[in-house]
Structures are given as structure tokens and as C-alpha cells.
Design a protein around this motif. Structure first.
Motif, PDB file in Angstrom:
ATOM      1  N   SER A 123       0.824  -1.214   0.000  1.00  0.00           N
ATOM      2  CA  SER A 123       0.000   0.000   0.000  1.00  0.00           C
ATOM      3  C   SER A 123       0.853   1.258   0.000  1.00  0.00           C
ATOM      4  O   SER A 123       0.639   2.172  -0.807  1.00  0.00           O
ATOM      5  CB  SER A 123      -0.935   0.001   1.211  1.00  0.00           C
ATOM      6  OG  SER A 123      -1.833  -1.090   1.156  1.00  0.00           O
ATOM      7  N   GLY A 133      -4.314  10.795  -0.960  1.00  0.00           N
ATOM      8  CA  GLY A 133      -4.385   9.804   0.104  1.00  0.00           C
ATOM      9  C   GLY A 133      -5.797   9.578   0.591  1.00  0.00           C
ATOM     10  O   GLY A 133      -6.200   8.446   0.863  1.00  0.00           O
ATOM     11  N   LEU A 134      -6.599  10.650   0.681  1.00  0.00           N
ATOM     12  CA  LEU A 134      -7.976  10.513   1.149  1.00  0.00           C
ATOM     13  C   LEU A 134      -8.840   9.732   0.166  1.00  0.00           C
ATOM     14  O   LEU A 134      -9.692   8.930   0.566  1.00  0.00           O
ATOM     15  CB  LEU A 134      -8.577  11.897   1.400  1.00  0.00           C
ATOM     16  CG  LEU A 134      -8.063  12.646   2.639  1.00  0.00           C
ATOM     17  CD1 LEU A 134      -8.590  14.074   2.655  1.00  0.00           C
ATOM     18  CD2 LEU A 134      -8.467  11.913   3.912  1.00  0.00           C
ATOM     19  N   MET A 144      -7.855   6.195   0.505  1.00  0.00           N
ATOM     20  CA  MET A 144      -8.397   5.708   1.772  1.00  0.00           C
ATOM     21  C   MET A 144      -9.885   5.403   1.632  1.00  0.00           C
ATOM     22  O   MET A 144     -10.374   4.372   2.109  1.00  0.00           O
ATOM     23  CB  MET A 144      -8.176   6.733   2.874  1.00  0.00           C
ATOM     24  CG  MET A 144      -8.760   6.304   4.225  1.00  0.00           C
ATOM     25  SD  MET A 144      -8.775   7.629   5.446  1.00  0.00           S
ATOM     26  CE  MET A 144     -10.027   8.707   4.744  1.00  0.00           C
ATOM     27  N   ILE A 162     -11.770   1.912   2.314  1.00  0.00           N
ATOM     28  CA  ILE A 162     -12.886   1.776   3.257  1.00  0.00           C
ATOM     29  C   ILE A 162     -14.085   1.124   2.567  1.00  0.00           C
ATOM     30  O   ILE A 162     -14.739   0.235   3.124  1.00  0.00           O
ATOM     31  CB  ILE A 162     -13.286   3.145   3.832  1.00  0.00           C
ATOM     32  CG1 ILE A 162     -12.197   3.671   4.763  1.00  0.00           C
ATOM     33  CG2 ILE A 162     -14.617   3.054   4.585  1.00  0.00           C
ATOM     34  CD1 ILE A 162     -12.462   5.067   5.288  1.00  0.00           C
ATOM     35  N   ASP A 196      -5.124  -0.967   3.621  1.00  0.00           N
ATOM     36  CA  ASP A 196      -5.222   0.124   2.659  1.00  0.00           C
ATOM     37  C   ASP A 196      -5.800   1.384   3.303  1.00  0.00           C
ATOM     38  O   ASP A 196      -5.350   2.501   3.032  1.00  0.00           O
ATOM     39  CB  ASP A 196      -6.095  -0.285   1.465  1.00  0.00           C
ATOM     40  CG  ASP A 196      -5.271  -0.930   0.363  1.00  0.00           C
ATOM     41  OD1 ASP A 196      -4.032  -0.984   0.519  1.00  0.00           O
ATOM     42  OD2 ASP A 196      -5.850  -1.367  -0.643  1.00  0.00           O
ATOM     43  N   ILE A 197      -6.806   1.191   4.151  1.00  0.00           N
ATOM     44  CA  ILE A 197      -7.425   2.338   4.815  1.00  0.00           C
ATOM     45  C   ILE A 197      -6.389   3.086   5.654  1.00  0.00           C
ATOM     46  O   ILE A 197      -6.231   4.299   5.556  1.00  0.00           O
ATOM     47  CB  ILE A 197      -8.589   1.880   5.716  1.00  0.00           C
ATOM     48  CG1 ILE A 197      -9.741   1.360   4.871  1.00  0.00           C
ATOM     49  CG2 ILE A 197      -9.071   3.020   6.603  1.00  0.00           C
ATOM     50  CD1 ILE A 197     -10.824   0.690   5.677  1.00  0.00           C
ATOM     51  N   VAL A 198      -5.675   2.337   6.489  1.00  0.00           N
ATOM     52  CA  VAL A 198      -4.692   2.954   7.375  1.00  0.00           C
ATOM     53  C   VAL A 198      -3.564   3.607   6.573  1.00  0.00           C
ATOM     54  O   VAL A 198      -3.209   4.767   6.791  1.00  0.00           O
ATOM     55  CB  VAL A 198      -4.118   1.912   8.355  1.00  0.00           C
ATOM     56  CG1 VAL A 198      -3.008   2.535   9.201  1.00  0.00           C
ATOM     57  CG2 VAL A 198      -5.213   1.352   9.246  1.00  0.00           C
ATOM     58  N   CYS A 199      -3.008   2.838   5.634  1.00  0.00           N
ATOM     59  CA  CYS A 199      -1.847   3.345   4.885  1.00  0.00           C
ATOM     60  C   CYS A 199      -2.224   4.491   3.952  1.00  0.00           C
ATOM     61  O   CYS A 199      -1.483   5.472   3.843  1.00  0.00           O
ATOM     62  CB  CYS A 199      -1.212   2.203   4.092  1.00  0.00           C
ATOM     63  SG  CYS A 199      -0.431   0.953   5.131  1.00  0.00           S
ATOM     64  N   ASN A 200      -3.346   4.367   3.269  1.00  0.00           N
ATOM     65  CA  ASN A 200      -3.744   5.437   2.358  1.00  0.00           C
ATOM     66  C   ASN A 200      -4.122   6.708   3.088  1.00  0.00           C
ATOM     67  O   ASN A 200      -3.935   7.817   2.576  1.00  0.00           O
ATOM     68  CB  ASN A 200      -4.925   4.975   1.494  1.00  0.00           C
ATOM     69  CG  ASN A 200      -4.534   3.874   0.532  1.00  0.00           C
ATOM     70  OD1 ASN A 200      -3.357   3.701   0.231  1.00  0.00           O
ATOM     71  ND2 ASN A 200      -5.509   3.122   0.055  1.00  0.00           N
ATOM     72  N   SER A 201      -4.649   6.550   4.303  1.00  0.00           N
ATOM     73  CA  SER A 201      -5.046   7.738   5.060  1.00  0.00           C
ATOM     74  C   SER A 201      -3.840   8.526   5.543  1.00  0.00           C
ATOM     75  O   SER A 201      -3.926   9.738   5.753  1.00  0.00           O
ATOM     76  CB  SER A 201      -5.916   7.337   6.255  1.00  0.00           C
ATOM     77  OG  SER A 201      -5.187   6.531   7.155  1.00  0.00           O
TER      78      SER A 201
END
Length: 429
Positions: free
Chosen positions: A24, A259-260, A263, A267, A148-153
Motif C-alpha cells: 500500500s 491519500g484521502l 483511503m 474503506i 489500505d485504509i490505514v496506509c492510504n489515510s
């Protein structure tokens, strides 16, 4: 959960989490680094093309995955990736970093990954009971989407704070840890398998062509090939969207927006993976499930660019990924239930390769068109194309009449009791 008492599954699950962290962060860093160094959507499209093109030849990994020790595949691919990732920060330190170097390393890393995920899918039926396959696939998908959620955020913020090249160093460490975790896996082996392991490489080479043709024949004889045609178009669309997403983000907030959006997509995929069991999606006929799911996805992608607020754009874009999160869990369960265990590796790798064959071309197409038109226009027409795919699946009687995942067995792929492919499979095109 009982499945977490399985030490092999825990090692596989934790290794997948660590590997996904590296994947990610790397993908976010790579695409943004290319855009930052070049300022062109063409190069981001080319980066997407090079990162996905190994999927076109992923079917070649199938026979090897079925023959070679899965544990060795998982460990050594992680170690090699850890070493390759260090090239980027080293080049930056000596002030010789350029777009060409990033583009060269990208497909090499992706090629190594083409062995990892099919190997994990092939290993799952060997370490859990059949009634735990859907749960195991769901947990794998949840782990993937959750990471992915954590890393992309945080990836966009990390790029601003420490720079994209520093993320490569962090990625290298995660792959090293992943290799260590995978080394604790102990897959059960029959005596015959132990004896064959010593000759696995020579046997694989000798029977490679036959194994490959068998995997292709399995896919070609099944009614799932109609679904596969539509998924090829969907992956073309996804490639185009990802190619212009950095440019779209740059005009709407910069790396933080990028990134958002990533993310939000993660999600959405996580929600989809979580929804499989509560919504009892296994009971819905496969063709109708796919048709309805991607009608919603296409509409959401197309409408996301018309929202008046950025937060709503992020929310609608994320919603578009919910159907994909659910269907990813379902399709791997279909393969694991419908294909004999000794053939799962080649069937999984071939299905991934064929479904993803258009994504590299989509990345090139989207990136090239992004030079002449806005990224918003490309995203809109991409969503419209997915809507058309959903309509096609509704109108096609073969797809519409596919059974639910709950009742699927090996007859869907044309196997008889002897696990051979019959001349006239029970479900044909």
C-alpha cells in the motif's frame, strides 16, 4: 474465532497484513513520485501500466505455484522486494533519482507480487477446513482493505512530512518482517508430496505447457467466462481512473487529497468484504450479484465528480468500491469450492491474469487521454462504461442464471468425480 487458533492461518494472516502495508505504501509513493518527477499524467499512466502489466503473464505462475513449495515462494519474494526497494532512496541520496529508474523497478516488484497472492489463495484450503474458506477469504480481504485504509489515510501526510523516497525505506523493512513471519508457516505434506518436492523444478518445466493449458481449459469451459469478459472491461476502467487520480487530486488539494481518495476506496472495499456474511451474499445467484453490484459502482464513479463538496466527492468515490470488496471475497470462494485443491494455484493465477489483462492498457489510455482532456471527464466516462457492463450481465441469460456461491461445486468448472475435465461440462457456454 476458531480459525485464529490455527497457527498456520495466523502466520499467513499476519504475513499478509505486513505485506499489504508494504504494498500500500509503495503504490502510493510510486505513483506520486512519478507524477512529482514528471508532472505528466502520461507518466503516471505508464507507471500504472508497468505496475499492472505483470498480471498479463500471471497465469505463467500458476503451474509453478502448484508444484513449488508455497512457503519458499512467500519468503523469498518478500526478501527480494526488500532489497529492490532500497534502490530508490539510495539513488535519491546520491542525487541520481529519475523517473526512468522508478519505472524500471516498478514492474519488477509487481512481477514478484504476481506469485504472492495466488500462492496465499492456493495455501488456504491446505490449512483450514472447507467450511472456513469463506471466513478465511473474508479475513484476507478485510486485512487487505483495512491496511489500505490505514496506509492510504496517512500516506499523503507522510509524503508531505518525510517525502516519497523515505516511504521506500519503510517499505523495505515491512517486506523483511513479512519474510520472517512467513517462515513460520508449516504446510502439511503427504509422503508423495515430500518425495516430489526434490524433483519439483524439473517436473514443473517438463509439464509446464500441459499444466498451463489445463488451467486455461478449466476457465474456458466454465460459465464464468461471461463474467470474466465484463471484469476485463471493469479493470480497463480502473486502470484509467488510477492513471488520472494524481492529477485530479493535485487540482483538488494535493497529496493529502490523493491519500484521502485512496483511503475512501479502501474503506469501501472493507465494507464490502464485511458485508458478505451479514447480508448472506453467498445465497444470491452469482450473475445477478455481479450485475447489481457493478451497476451501483459505475453510477457512483460517474457521479462522484459532480458533487459540490470535496468531502462528498471522497464519500461517493469510496462507495463505488463497496461492490468490488464483496465480489472479491465471493469469487475466490467460488474457485476454491469449484476446483480441486491441486489445481487451485493455476486457476487462480490465470483468472487474475485474464481479469486484469486490460488494466495496464487502461492505465496507458487514461494517462494519454489525460494530456488532452480533464481527469474529471475520464472518470465520468469510466463509470459509465461500468454501468454498461452491469446492464450486459443482466441481459445475458448465461450470466444471469449462474448459481449462488452456496451451491457451487466442481461441476461449474466441468469436473467429474475423477477430477478430470469432461468433453461436455455440465455448464457450458
Amino acid at each position: 474465532m476458531d480459525i485464529f487458533k490455527n497457527r498456520n492461518f495466523m502466520a499467513m494472516f499476519l504475513g499478509r497484513i505486513i505485506t499489504n502495508i508494504g504494498d500500500s505504501l509503495y503504490m502510493v509513493a510510486a505513483v506520486w513520485l512519478v507524477y512529482d518527477l514528471s508532472g505528466s499524467t502520461f507518466y503516471t499512466g505508464l507507471a500504472g501500466f508497468l505496475s499492472i502489466i505483470p498480471r498479463v503473464i500471471q497465469f505463467l505462475s500458476g503451474p509453478l505455484i502448484d508444484k513449488l513449495p508455497i512457503k519458499s515462494i512467500l519468503v523469498y519474494t518478500q526478501l527480494i522486494q526488500a532489497l529492490l526497494l532500497l534502490i530508490i532512496p539510495t539513488a535519491a541520496y546520491f542525487n541520481v533519482l529519475n523517473v526512468t529508474l522508478v519505472l524500471i523497478i516498478t514492474p519488477i516488484l509487481s512481477t514478484l507480487n504476481m506469485f504472492v497472492y495466488p500462492a496465499q489463495i492456493a495455501a488456504l484450503p491446505k490449512i483450514v477446513n472447507e467450511d472456513q474458506l469463506t471466513k478465511g477469504n473474508s479475513l484476507f480481504s478485510i486485512a487487505y482493505q483495512g491496511i489500505d485504509i490505514v496506509c492510504n489515510s496517512v500516506a499523503g501526510t507522510l509524503i508531505v512530512l518525510i517525502g516519497a523516497t523515505s516511504l521506500y525505506t519503510l517499505d523495505s523493512m515491512t517486506f523483511l518482517i513479512g519474510a520472517i513471519i512467513f517462515s513460520f508457516i508449516k504446510l502439511p505434506k503427504a509422503k508423495k508430496e515430500v518425495q516430489q518436492t526434490k524433483k519439483s523444478i524439473s517436473v514443473s518445466i517438463k509439464n509446464y505447457g500441459a499444466d498451463l493449458r489445463e488451467g486455461v481449459k478449466i476457465i474456458g469451459h466454465s460459465a464464468l467466462s461471461r463474467l470474466l469478459f465484463g471484469i476485463i472491461v471493469v479493470n480497463l476502467v480502473i486502470g484509467a481512473i488510477f492513471a488520472v487520480l494524481p492529477a485530479f487530486s493535485d487540482r483538488n488539494g494535493g497529496p493529502e487529497m490523493y491519500g484521502l481518495l485512496l483511503m475512501a476506496g479502501a474503506i469501501g472495499g472493507l465494507i464490502g468484504a464485511f458485508s458478505v456474511t451479514p447480508l448472506k451474499l453467498e445465497k444470491i445467484p452469482l450473475g445477478k450479484l455481479y450485475a447489481g453490484a457493478f451497476l451501483l459502482a459505475g453510477l457512483a464513479w460517474a457521479l462522484s465528480i459532480f458533487t459540490p463538496w470535496l468531502w462528498l466527492t471522497i464519500a461517493v468515490y469510496g462507495f463505488a468500491w463497496i461492490p468490488g470488496g464483496a465480489t472479491n471475497v465471493i469469487i475466490f470462494t467460488v474457485i476454491q469450492k469449484g476446483v480441486p485443491k491441486q489445481l487451485i494455484g493455476r486457476v487462480t493465477s490465470i483468472s487474475i491474469a485474464l481479469s486484469g489483462i486490460a488494466a495496464p492498457l487502461g492505465g496507458l489510455l487514461g494517462g494519454s487521454l489525460g494530456v488532452f482532456t480533464s481527469s474529471s471527464v475520464i472518470i465520468f466516462f469510466a463509470g459509465l462504461a461500468v454501468v454498461i457492463v452491469g446492464v450486459y450481465w443482466i441481459l445475458d441469460s448465461t450470466t444471469r442464471n449462474l448459481p449462488s456461491t452456496e451451491v457451487i461445486d466442481e461441476s461449474l468448472f466441468g469436473f467429474d468425480e475423477d477430477k478430470r475435465i469432461p468433453q461436455s461440462p455440465s455448464i457450458t457456454l
